[in-house]
Design a protein around this motif. Sequence first.
Motif, PDB file in Angstrom:
ATOM      1  N   MET A 103       0.837  -1.171   0.000  1.00  0.00           N
ATOM      2  CA  MET A 103       0.000   0.000   0.000  1.00  0.00           C
ATOM      3  C   MET A 103       0.886   1.239   0.000  1.00  0.00           C
ATOM      4  SD  MET A 103      -3.061  -1.026   0.017  1.00  0.00           S
ATOM      5  CE  MET A 103      -4.567  -0.835   0.849  1.00  0.00           C
ATOM      6  N   THR A 104       0.438   2.253  -0.714  1.00  0.00           N
ATOM      7  CA  THR A 104       1.136   3.533  -0.724  1.00  0.00           C
ATOM      8  C   THR A 104       0.163   4.620  -0.287  1.00  0.00           C
ATOM      9  OG1 THR A 104       0.586   3.987  -3.036  1.00  0.00           O
ATOM     10  CG2 THR A 104       2.664   2.839  -2.613  1.00  0.00           C
ATOM     11  N   MET A 105       0.730   5.713   0.163  1.00  0.00           N
ATOM     12  CA  MET A 105      -0.069   6.835   0.621  1.00  0.00           C
ATOM     13  C   MET A 105       0.049   7.966  -0.399  1.00  0.00           C
ATOM     14  SD  MET A 105      -0.986   5.287   3.217  1.00  0.00           S
ATOM     15  CE  MET A 105      -1.947   6.469   4.063  1.00  0.00           C
ATOM     16  N   PRO A 106      -1.032   8.294  -1.097  1.00  0.00           N
ATOM     17  CA  PRO A 106      -0.981   9.436  -2.006  1.00  0.00           C
ATOM     18  C   PRO A 106      -0.795  10.730  -1.223  1.00  0.00           C
ATOM     19  CG  PRO A 106      -3.217   8.579  -1.861  1.00  0.00           C
ATOM     20  CD  PRO A 106      -2.342   7.656  -1.066  1.00  0.00           C
ATOM     21  N   ASP A 107      -0.381  11.778  -1.901  1.00  0.00           N
ATOM     22  CA  ASP A 107      -0.158  13.072  -1.248  1.00  0.00           C
ATOM     23  C   ASP A 107      -1.394  13.584  -0.511  1.00  0.00           C
ATOM     24  OD1 ASP A 107       2.461  13.146  -2.113  1.00  0.00           O
ATOM     25  OD2 ASP A 107       1.996  14.341  -3.886  1.00  0.00           O
ATOM     26  N   ASN A 108      -2.552  13.277  -1.028  1.00  0.00           N
ATOM     27  CA  ASN A 108      -3.804  13.755  -0.438  1.00  0.00           C
ATOM     28  C   ASN A 108      -4.526  12.630   0.308  1.00  0.00           C
ATOM     29  OD1 ASN A 108      -4.271  12.376  -2.766  1.00  0.00           O
ATOM     30  ND2 ASN A 108      -5.571  13.912  -3.705  1.00  0.00           N
ATOM     31  N   ALA A 109      -3.760  11.757   0.966  1.00  0.00           N
ATOM     32  CA  ALA A 109      -4.318  10.589   1.642  1.00  0.00           C
ATOM     33  C   ALA A 109      -5.133  10.935   2.874  1.00  0.00           C
ATOM     34  CB  ALA A 109      -3.197   9.629   2.038  1.00  0.00           C
ATOM     35  N   TYR A 110      -4.729  11.982   3.592  1.00  0.00           N
ATOM     36  CA  TYR A 110      -5.358  12.302   4.867  1.00  0.00           C
ATOM     37  C   TYR A 110      -6.532  13.263   4.700  1.00  0.00           C
ATOM     38  CZ  TYR A 110      -1.430  10.011   7.059  1.00  0.00           C
ATOM     39  OH  TYR A 110      -0.516   9.074   7.434  1.00  0.00           O
ATOM     40  N   VAL A 111      -7.609  12.974   5.412  1.00  0.00           N
ATOM     41  CA  VAL A 111      -8.774  13.856   5.461  1.00  0.00           C
ATOM     42  C   VAL A 111      -8.836  14.415   6.880  1.00  0.00           C
ATOM     43  CG1 VAL A 111     -11.267  14.028   5.173  1.00  0.00           C
ATOM     44  CG2 VAL A 111      -9.951  12.447   3.738  1.00  0.00           C
ATOM     45  N   VAL A 112      -8.838  15.735   6.995  1.00  0.00           N
ATOM     46  CA  VAL A 112      -8.780  16.417   8.286  1.00  0.00           C
ATOM     47  C   VAL A 112      -9.976  17.364   8.394  1.00  0.00           C
ATOM     48  CG1 VAL A 112      -7.401  17.985   9.708  1.00  0.00           C
ATOM     49  CG2 VAL A 112      -6.268  16.255   8.297  1.00  0.00           C
ATOM     50  N   ALA A 113     -10.552  17.427   9.583  1.00  0.00           N
ATOM     51  CA  ALA A 113     -11.724  18.284   9.807  1.00  0.00           C
ATOM     52  C   ALA A 113     -11.348  19.758   9.750  1.00  0.00           C
ATOM     53  CB  ALA A 113     -12.344  17.965  11.158  1.00  0.00           C
ATOM     54  N   ASP A 114     -12.169  20.523   9.084  1.00  0.00           N
ATOM     55  CA  ASP A 114     -12.076  21.987   9.100  1.00  0.00           C
ATOM     56  C   ASP A 114     -13.077  22.564  10.094  1.00  0.00           C
ATOM     57  OD1 ASP A 114     -10.142  22.152   7.053  1.00  0.00           O
ATOM     58  OD2 ASP A 114     -11.695  22.033   5.524  1.00  0.00           O
ATOM     59  N   ASP A 115     -14.038  21.743  10.491  1.00  0.00           N
ATOM     60  CA  ASP A 115     -15.138  22.192  11.333  1.00  0.00           C
ATOM     61  C   ASP A 115     -15.213  21.351  12.601  1.00  0.00           C
ATOM     62  OD1 ASP A 115     -16.489  23.993   9.261  1.00  0.00           O
ATOM     63  OD2 ASP A 115     -16.362  22.077   8.212  1.00  0.00           O
ATOM     64  N   ALA A 116     -15.884  21.886  13.611  1.00  0.00           N
ATOM     65  CA  ALA A 116     -16.136  21.157  14.845  1.00  0.00           C
ATOM     66  C   ALA A 116     -17.581  20.689  14.855  1.00  0.00           C
ATOM     67  CB  ALA A 116     -15.870  22.045  16.052  1.00  0.00           C
ATOM     68  N   GLY A 117     -17.823  19.524  15.458  1.00  0.00           N
ATOM     69  CA  GLY A 117     -19.186  19.046  15.576  1.00  0.00           C
ATOM     70  C   GLY A 117     -19.278  17.548  15.717  1.00  0.00           C
ATOM     71  N   LEU A 118     -20.468  17.039  15.467  1.00  0.00           N
ATOM     72  CA  LEU A 118     -20.779  15.617  15.571  1.00  0.00           C
ATOM     73  C   LEU A 118     -20.373  14.910  14.278  1.00  0.00           C
ATOM     74  CD1 LEU A 118     -22.221  13.423  17.285  1.00  0.00           C
ATOM     75  CD2 LEU A 118     -24.310  14.047  16.065  1.00  0.00           C
ATOM     76  N   LEU A 119     -19.554  13.871  14.403  1.00  0.00           N
ATOM     77  CA  LEU A 119     -19.023  13.158  13.240  1.00  0.00           C
ATOM     78  C   LEU A 119     -19.903  11.983  12.849  1.00  0.00           C
ATOM     79  CD1 LEU A 119     -16.707  12.527  11.205  1.00  0.00           C
ATOM     80  CD2 LEU A 119     -15.668  11.161  13.028  1.00  0.00           C
ATOM     81  N   GLU A 120     -20.198  11.876  11.565  1.00  0.00           N
ATOM     82  CA  GLU A 120     -20.864  10.705  10.989  1.00  0.00           C
ATOM     83  C   GLU A 120     -19.946  10.144   9.913  1.00  0.00           C
ATOM     84  OE1 GLU A 120     -24.882   9.385   8.530  1.00  0.00           O
ATOM     85  OE2 GLU A 120     -24.331  11.496   8.609  1.00  0.00           O
ATOM     86  N   MET A 121     -19.377   8.971  10.155  1.00  0.00           N
ATOM     87  CA  MET A 121     -18.555   8.319   9.133  1.00  0.00           C
ATOM     88  C   MET A 121     -19.478   7.627   8.143  1.00  0.00           C
ATOM     89  SD  MET A 121     -15.394   9.056   9.675  1.00  0.00           S
ATOM     90  CE  MET A 121     -14.659   8.004   8.432  1.00  0.00           C
ATOM     91  N   LEU A 122     -19.163   7.737   6.869  1.00  0.00           N
ATOM     92  CA  LEU A 122     -20.007   7.180   5.812  1.00  0.00           C
ATOM     93  C   LEU A 122     -19.406   5.930   5.188  1.00  0.00           C
ATOM     94  CD1 LEU A 122     -20.882  10.551   4.049  1.00  0.00           C
ATOM     95  CD2 LEU A 122     -22.229   9.312   5.768  1.00  0.00           C
ATOM     96  N   VAL A 123     -18.139   5.646   5.489  1.00  0.00           N
ATOM     97  CA  VAL A 123     -17.417   4.534   4.868  1.00  0.00           C
ATOM     98  C   VAL A 123     -16.736   3.726   5.965  1.00  0.00           C
ATOM     99  CG1 VAL A 123     -15.569   3.937   3.249  1.00  0.00           C
ATOM    100  CG2 VAL A 123     -17.038   5.880   2.769  1.00  0.00           C
ATOM    101  N   ASP A 124     -16.773   2.399   5.837  1.00  0.00           N
ATOM    102  CA  ASP A 124     -16.110   1.514   6.796  1.00  0.00           C
ATOM    103  C   ASP A 124     -14.642   1.311   6.428  1.00  0.00           C
ATOM    104  OD1 ASP A 124     -18.380   1.005   8.368  1.00  0.00           O
ATOM    105  OD2 ASP A 124     -19.051  -0.577   6.995  1.00  0.00           O
ATOM    106  N   ILE A 125     -13.861   0.903   7.398  1.00  0.00           N
ATOM    107  CA  ILE A 125     -12.451   0.562   7.173  1.00  0.00           C
ATOM    108  C   ILE A 125     -12.376  -0.523   6.105  1.00  0.00           C
ATOM    109  CG2 ILE A 125     -10.461  -0.578   8.246  1.00  0.00           C
ATOM    110  CD1 ILE A 125     -10.475   1.886   9.619  1.00  0.00           C
ATOM    111  N   ASP A 126     -11.366  -0.446   5.257  1.00  0.00           N
ATOM    112  CA  ASP A 126     -11.086  -1.393   4.162  1.00  0.00           C
ATOM    113  C   ASP A 126     -12.075  -1.314   3.007  1.00  0.00           C
ATOM    114  OD1 ASP A 126      -8.720  -2.439   5.180  1.00  0.00           O
ATOM    115  OD2 ASP A 126      -9.738  -4.046   6.265  1.00  0.00           O
TER     116      ASP A 126
END
Length: 79
Positions: A1-24
């Motif tokens: 596995m490789t990590m693309p330059d834009n691999a990380y997603v970071v919050a810009d906002d504060a609040g309640l998190l809802e993940m839409l995608v499962d691991i893998d």
Amino acid sequence: MTMPDNAYVVADDAGLLEMLVDIDAPVKAGQPIARVYDIDRPGDAPSVYRAGANGVLLGRCHLCLVKSGDFLGMVARDA
């Protein structure tokens, strides 16, 4: 596995998190992977966070409440 330059997603906002995608789970660039709801403005639309690259969701946040700068997810792809 490789990590693309834009691999990380970071919050810009504060609040309640809802993940839409499962691991893998496979993701495509631009696909929504999380939403953050502003708890001070419950009627507002949530902020949507998208995968920056094609690959699989290799890591994700497990917090209920997030703040600006928190890690939300990481996308990796086959080498």
